[in-house]
Design an enzyme around this catalytic site. Structure first.
Site, PDB file in Angstrom:
ATOM      1  CG  ASP A  12      40.696  53.474  46.894  1.00 28.07           C
ATOM      2  OD1 ASP A  12      41.885  53.533  47.476  1.00 28.07           O
ATOM      3  OD2 ASP A  12      40.483  53.722  45.785  1.00 28.07           O
ATOM      4  CG  HIS A  44      38.317  48.523  45.389  1.00 24.74           C
ATOM      5  ND1 HIS A  44      38.968  48.392  44.401  1.00 24.74           N
ATOM      6  CD2 HIS A  44      37.621  49.880  45.467  1.00 24.74           C
ATOM      7  CE1 HIS A  44      39.066  49.303  43.717  1.00 24.74           C
ATOM      8  NE2 HIS A  44      38.361  50.281  44.472  1.00 24.74           N
TER       9      HIS A  44
END
Ligand SMILES: [Zn+2]
Length: 234
Positions: A54, A198
């Site tokens: 992400d 992430h």
């Protein structure tokens, strides 16, 4: 009379709390939304798993692409429109490396209590930035912070777009070491799992370092890595 008022008051508060907590649950749910398809994991016996990354793209993209290439696995990148506009070369590099690109909104704002025009703009401007990378595959959507309530699901449903969530999130909301990220991922992945990492910002160094060991560990357990759109075919 006063007692009746008191009871009415208490009931009103109870109702308000119930509605608020219900909306809160719906906003954060990984498995339910008011309209359209939402996928936290695919129900399959096949040992397939999708890695999703992400945010970004950022200048850390080359390091992530290198880690994925060394691991020999595809990933699906949920990219932010305004960061694609700032780093178009990084978006192109992701597309050229053959990974899948997804829509993570234009400004990464909370897509809750927003109007239809805001939703349309957040999604369509990001689609336009993704198109500029040369990527031509399917584009699924992941709401920023996984939050959605009414307008976003309604828009996505109307446009036949799939909302993709996750069922394994080893680095969300905590400071985890690489070993912890790897261990939690290997412990929690099931057939059809969607892993969220992430790695795009400086805070994501431990996650970046986890990509190789996660790929090796899951392969050793018989898993095959696929993109989200491939996973959705299962
Ligand atoms: Zn995000």
């Amino acid at each position: 009379m006063r007692r009746r008022l008191l009871i009415a008051g208490v009931l009103a508060v109870v109702l308000l709390v119930a509605v608020t907590s219900g909306l809160y649950l719906v906003m954060n749910s990984r498995t339910f939304q008011v309209a359209g398809r939402i996928v936290p994991r695919v129900d399959t016996d096949q040992k397939v798993v999708a890695l999703t990354l992400d945010d970004g793209p950022s200048e850390r993209t080359p390091e992530i692409l290198k880690a994925l290439a060394e691991a020999g696995i595809p990933a699906t990148f949920y990219l932010i429109g305004n960061e694609l506009a700032v780093h178009p070369e990084q978006g192109r590099a992701i597309a050229e490396a053959g990974h899948e690109l997804g829509n993570h909104s234009y400004s990464h704002r909370r897509m809750v209590l927003v109007g239809d025009d805001t939703v349309r703009e957040e999604i369509e401007r990001t689609d336009a930035e993704i198109a500029k990378t040369g990527y031509q595959g399917p584009i699924t959507v992941r709401p920023p912070n996984g939050k959605k309530l009414l307008a976003l699901p309604r828009y996505l449903s109307r446009h036949d777009r799939t909302t993709v969530m996750w069922d394994v999130e080893p680095d969300s909301g905590k400071q985890a070491t690489t070993d912890q990220i790897v261990d939690e991922t290997l412990a929690k992945v099931r057939p059809g799992s969607i892993v969220l990492l992430h790695a795009m910002y400086s805070s994501g160094a431990a996650s970046l370092a986890a990509i190789g060991p996660i790929a090796a560990g899951l392969r050793a357990r018989g898993y095959r890595f696929v993109t989200i759109s491939q996973l959705l075919l299962n």
